[in-house]
Design an enzyme around this catalytic site. Structure first.
Site, PDB file in Angstrom:
ATOM      1  N   HIS A  51      94.748  64.301 -11.930  1.00  0.00           N
ATOM      2  CA  HIS A  51      94.229  63.178 -12.844  1.00  0.00           C
ATOM      3  C   HIS A  51      95.037  61.794 -12.161  1.00  0.00           C
ATOM      4  O   HIS A  51      96.006  62.025 -12.574  1.00  0.00           O
ATOM      5  CB  HIS A  51      94.455  63.703 -14.653  1.00  0.00           C
ATOM      6  CG  HIS A  51      93.702  62.544 -15.083  1.00  0.00           C
ATOM      7  ND1 HIS A  51      92.539  62.766 -15.263  1.00  0.00           N
ATOM      8  CD2 HIS A  51      93.940  61.896 -16.038  1.00  0.00           C
ATOM      9  CE1 HIS A  51      92.518  61.265 -16.170  1.00  0.00           C
ATOM     10  NE2 HIS A  51      93.612  61.058 -16.185  1.00  0.00           N
TER      11      HIS A  51
ATOM     12  N   GLY B  97      95.836  53.523 -19.753  1.00  0.00           N
ATOM     13  CA  GLY B  97      95.745  51.768 -19.506  1.00  0.00           C
ATOM     14  C   GLY B  97      95.627  52.543 -17.612  1.00  0.00           C
ATOM     15  O   GLY B  97      95.550  50.999 -17.047  1.00  0.00           O
ATOM     16  N   LYS B  98      95.283  53.532 -17.774  1.00  0.00           N
ATOM     17  CA  LYS B  98      95.520  53.988 -15.729  1.00  0.00           C
ATOM     18  C   LYS B  98      95.294  52.789 -15.560  1.00  0.00           C
ATOM     19  O   LYS B  98      95.077  52.255 -14.319  1.00  0.00           O
ATOM     20  CB  LYS B  98      95.343  54.940 -15.413  1.00  0.00           C
ATOM     21  CG  LYS B  98      96.762  55.807 -15.926  1.00  0.00           C
ATOM     22  CD  LYS B  98      96.525  57.537 -15.686  1.00  0.00           C
ATOM     23  CE  LYS B  98      95.144  58.006 -15.955  1.00  0.00           C
ATOM     24  NZ  LYS B  98      95.657  58.279 -16.829  1.00  0.00           N
TER      25      LYS B  98
ATOM     26  N   ASP C 164      90.178  58.737 -11.919  1.00  0.00           N
ATOM     27  CA  ASP C 164      90.232  59.955 -12.787  1.00  0.00           C
ATOM     28  C   ASP C 164      90.448  60.889 -11.791  1.00  0.00           C
ATOM     29  O   ASP C 164      91.363  61.785 -12.394  1.00  0.00           O
ATOM     30  CB  ASP C 164      88.781  59.371 -13.095  1.00  0.00           C
ATOM     31  CG  ASP C 164      88.449  61.010 -13.977  1.00  0.00           C
ATOM     32  OD1 ASP C 164      89.358  60.616 -15.324  1.00  0.00           O
ATOM     33  OD2 ASP C 164      87.494  61.273 -14.443  1.00  0.00           O
TER      34      ASP C 164
ATOM     35  N   GLU D  51      86.149  53.789 -13.782  1.00  0.00           N
ATOM     36  CA  GLU D  51      84.970  53.882 -15.424  1.00  0.00           C
ATOM     37  C   GLU D  51      86.476  53.220 -16.252  1.00  0.00           C
ATOM     38  O   GLU D  51      88.024  53.227 -16.786  1.00  0.00           O
ATOM     39  CB  GLU D  51      85.303  55.240 -15.651  1.00  0.00           C
ATOM     40  CG  GLU D  51      85.073  55.996 -17.209  1.00  0.00           C
ATOM     41  CD  GLU D  51      85.904  57.498 -17.686  1.00  0.00           C
ATOM     42  OE1 GLU D  51      85.428  56.920 -19.558  1.00  0.00           O
ATOM     43  OE2 GLU D  51      85.842  57.905 -17.141  1.00  0.00           O
TER      44      GLU D  51
ATOM     45  N   ARG E 278     116.837  51.289 -16.016  1.00  0.00           N
ATOM     46  CA  ARG E 278     117.326  49.523 -16.499  1.00  0.00           C
ATOM     47  C   ARG E 278     117.912  49.031 -15.025  1.00  0.00           C
ATOM     48  O   ARG E 278     117.471  47.906 -15.255  1.00  0.00           O
ATOM     49  CB  ARG E 278     117.968  49.635 -17.825  1.00  0.00           C
ATOM     50  CG  ARG E 278     117.542  49.245 -18.940  1.00  0.00           C
ATOM     51  CD  ARG E 278     117.654  49.191 -20.104  1.00  0.00           C
ATOM     52  NE  ARG E 278     118.371  47.585 -20.289  1.00  0.00           N
ATOM     53  CZ  ARG E 278     118.089  46.908 -21.084  1.00  0.00           C
ATOM     54  NH1 ARG E 278     118.630  47.402 -22.231  1.00  0.00           N
ATOM     55  NH2 ARG E 278     118.150  45.830 -21.445  1.00  0.00           N
TER      56      ARG E 278
END
EC number: 2.7.11.-
Length: 311
Positions: free
Chosen positions: A139, A159-160, A178, A203, A244
């Site tokens: 996925h 939010g892919k 997807d 999508e 970071r």
């Protein structure tokens, strides 16, 4: 998951002419390796790779024609076994009647092509390596960013797809959304592609399914891409410490290959498309031998050492 390739698929893919043994077109091709059975034609049968596609070119057929009729018949019977997925004659050569008759009797597909032997061998081998490669489905979204195949993963709704859409608008190319089919080729490369059903589709919640190629053109999509980098999107966790500096080197195992993994926290105001774009560029720089994080760490260590020397 291991795919199954049958002789009929090879015939269809390379537009081969079937001369005899059509009933055997359902036979499986178990290996991408092809066989040039010169030694078998010469009478050495001990290590005959009968489970491979047999390729007969100019050299093999010229030698075969020099044999007596009895030996030609004998060698043809040896070639045509129950495990043999097929025999391919190249360069459009005439097919010896003994081979044709034995192939028909044993239901071994006998095929012919006008292509040069070395060329068709290479093409069929590449095709079989891809089709027979170990495969899994994951996925996520696969995007080609500056030539780097980036697999974007994360929980549903993070939010892919929206990030992929922004990347496409910025000139990058969508491979799959997807569901990503991933194959590991013989040289340990992971190649991702989209299932046929959802190829070129994206999508977007609130809008629905869009056709990226229709909206943005053929230059916005590609059929497959080597996976070089994985970016995992996750909701920002205030209690978690994120890298970071860039000195952490995490990987994710897919089939038998380890792929570099970056985890990017998601929160309002962060431009994920730009961040992933920079991650891809930074990956390319590191492959060129330029590692900004390590250079910074080295400068910092030198500065601390100089400071201690002054005390």
């Amino acid at each position: 998951m291991q795919n199954i390739v049958r002789t009929a698929q090879v015939v269809e893919r390379f537009k081969l002419q079937v001369i005899a043994g059509e009933e055997g077109l359902h036979r499986p091709v178990a290996t991408p390796d092809l066989s040039r059975p010169g030694l078998v034609l010469a009478g050495y049968y001990t290590h005959y790779a009968k489970n491979r596609l047999q390729v007969l070119g100019k050299t093999e057929l010229t030698f075969y024609a020099s044999l007596s009729e009895e030996k030609r018949r004998e060698r043809a019977k040896i070639l045509c076994t129950e495990q043999t997925p097929g025999i391919l004659i190249t360069r459009g050569f005439d097919i010896p009647k003994e081979i044709e008759e034995e192939a028909e009797a044993a239901n071994v597909p006998l095929m012919r092509t006008n292509a040069v032997t070395t060329s068709i061998e290479s093409q069929i081998t590449n095709f079989l390596e891809m089709e027979l490669a170990p495969m899994t489905a994951m996925h996520g979204v696969l995007v080609d960013i500056y030539g780097v195949g980036v697999l974007i993963k994360g929980q549903s709704g993070v939010g892919k797809s929206e990030t992929a859409l922004e990347l496409v608008k910025r000139g990058h190319r969508l491979v799959a959304d997807d569901s990503v089919e991933i194959r590991q080729t013989g040289d340990q490369l992971l190649v991702g592609s989209a299932p046929k059903l959802i190829r070129h589709l994206l999508e977007i919640r609130g809008i629905g399914i869009i056709d990226v190629m229709t909206l943005f053109g053929a230059g916005a999509v590609r059929s497959h891409k080597k996976i070089s980098l994985i970016v995992n999107l996750e909701n920002w966790d205030a209690g978690k410490v994120y890298d970071r500096v860039g000195l952490d080197h995490n990987t994710m195992k897919i089939i038998d290959s380890e792929v570099p993994l970056l985890t990017i926290p998601v929160r309002p105001g962060r431009n994920l498309a730009v961040i992933i774009e920079v991650a891809a560029m930074n990956y390319r720089l590191q492959n060129m031998g330029i590692n900004t994080a390590e250079e910074f760490a080295e400068r910092l260590a030198n500065a601390i050492q100089d400071t201690e020397g002054d005390l």
